[in-house]
Design an enzyme around this catalytic site. Structure first.
Site, short mmCIF file in Angstrom:
data_model
loop_
_atom_site.label_atom_id
_atom_site.label_comp_id
_atom_site.label_asym_id
_atom_site.label_seq_id
_atom_site.Cartn_x
_atom_site.Cartn_y
_atom_site.Cartn_z
CE LYS A 26 -8.67 4.32 33.41
NZ LYS A 26 -9.19 4.11 32.05
CD GLN B 215 -10.09 6.10 29.06
OE1 GLN B 215 -9.21 5.79 29.87
NE2 GLN B 215 -11.36 5.79 29.26
CG ASP C 153 -8.60 -1.51 29.57
OD1 ASP C 153 -8.89 -1.44 30.78
OD2 ASP C 153 -8.70 -0.56 28.79
#
Ligand code: NDP
Length: 296
Positions: free
Chosen positions: A54, A98, A121
């Site tokens: 990422k 994460q 997200d």
């Protein structure tokens, strides 16, 4: 093989290119550089690989990448304090924590402490509610990537029968909401569904998000259907380590009209959509028009 292969790798490269062009324009015209902060707690090897990837792709499209690596025994209070600081930081437009988090941390509490406008997200309860009521939101990256590929392949999805196998909060449910938003007739199947084969055979669009290697064989696929395989499963075959999806690719590709491969289908689209969401968040935060084709 009869099916068209939907090349997610090539599609993701195109999305990243579009993002990079927008980022360059934002810098030139507005003096803005979108920034993405990724928070990793602990040393889960798969998470470390994702976070590295990422960060690399964020920099490649011209954005700023901020990585925060915290030890596995980080307290909830310390993690929440970092998120609070990132919420207030104007150079940070997107925040991603994460998952999975170590067991002593409450994931829901942590995710819901992110400013919804920076929740790239799309897991914050506000974004879930906004998506569910058809309002402007941050959309989870994996289902957004699937939607982009479906729209690209079909144009309009209106009136199509879509079956989503899997009802997780990160893939199945938001995928179903997006398909409903595009006027599909949507069925969500799961581990208690009766006669899953028959349900799958009714699908013009079949999205598999289960996490069971090759559980959907070709004879569950309606001839001509579009198959989106979200599954990423690592298996041993012929003494080799292999990645396979939730769909039995060879037999499904004989029947389907179009199908995403694993690897090289949905997977690459996920990070591309994370970058697209960060760009969108930056535009919204600064009252600028959003990039076209990169949002739901
Ligand atoms: P979860 O484990 O959270 O959810 C799996 C879903 O599949 C559940 O709803 C479960 O039903 C359902 N299920 C399990 N067994 C069966 C069965 N025999 N028949 C029908 N349904 C079943 O998984 P995720 O949604 O997080 O991920 C799904 C897959 O997608 C995984 O392989 C994952 O690695 C992959 N993935 C890929 C991404 C990408 O970037 N390409 C991103 C995220 C995930 P129930 O609710 O009843 O238990």
């Amino acid at each position: 093989m009869t099916a068209t292969i939907i090349d997610g790798k090539a599609f993701a490269a195109k999305v990243r290119e579009q993002v990079a062009e927008h980022v360059a324009r934002l810098k030139d015209e507005n003096g803005l550089t979108p920034g993405l902060a990724v928070v990793l707690v602990g040393e889960d090897p798969a998470s470390q690989v994702y976070v590295r990837s990422k960060g690399k792709q964020t920099v490649e499209v011209g954005m700023n990448s901020y990585e925060h690596k915290l030890p596995a025994d980080t307290s909830e209070a310390d993690l929440l304090a970092l998120i609070d600081q990132l919420n207030k930081d104007q150079s940070v437009h997107g925040i991603l924590v994460q998952l999975p988090l170590p067991g002593h941390l409450n994931s829901d509490l942590v995710i819901n402490s992110i400013d919804p406008a920076k929740d790239v997200d799309g897991f914050h309860i506000s974004n879930v509610g906004l998506l569910g009521t058809g309002q402007k939101s941050m959309v989870p990256c994996t289902p957004l990537g699937c939607l982009m590929m479906l729209r690209d392949h079909h144009g309009s999805l209106s009136g199509m029968n879509a079956v989503v196998v899997g009802r997780s909060n990160i893939v199945g449910k938001p995928m179903a909401q997006l398909l409903l938003g595009d006027s599909c007739t949507v069925t969500i199947a799961h581990s208690r569904t009766k006669d899953l084969a028959a349900v799958c055979r009714s699908a013009d669009i079949l999205v598999a998000a289960v996490g069971r290697p090759e559980m959907i064989p070709g004879d569950w696929v309606k001839p001509g259907a579009t198959v989106i395989d979200v599954g990423i499963n690592r298996i041993e075959r012929d003494g080799k380590n292999k990645l396979v999806g939730d769909v039995e690719f060879a037999s499904a590709a004989e029947v389907a009209g179009a199908i995403t491969p694993v690897p090289g289908g949905v997977g690459p689209m996920t990070i591309a959509c994370l970058l697209a969401n960060t760009l969108t968040a930056c535009c919204r935060a600064n009252g600028l028009s959003e990039p076209k084709g990169l949002t739901a």
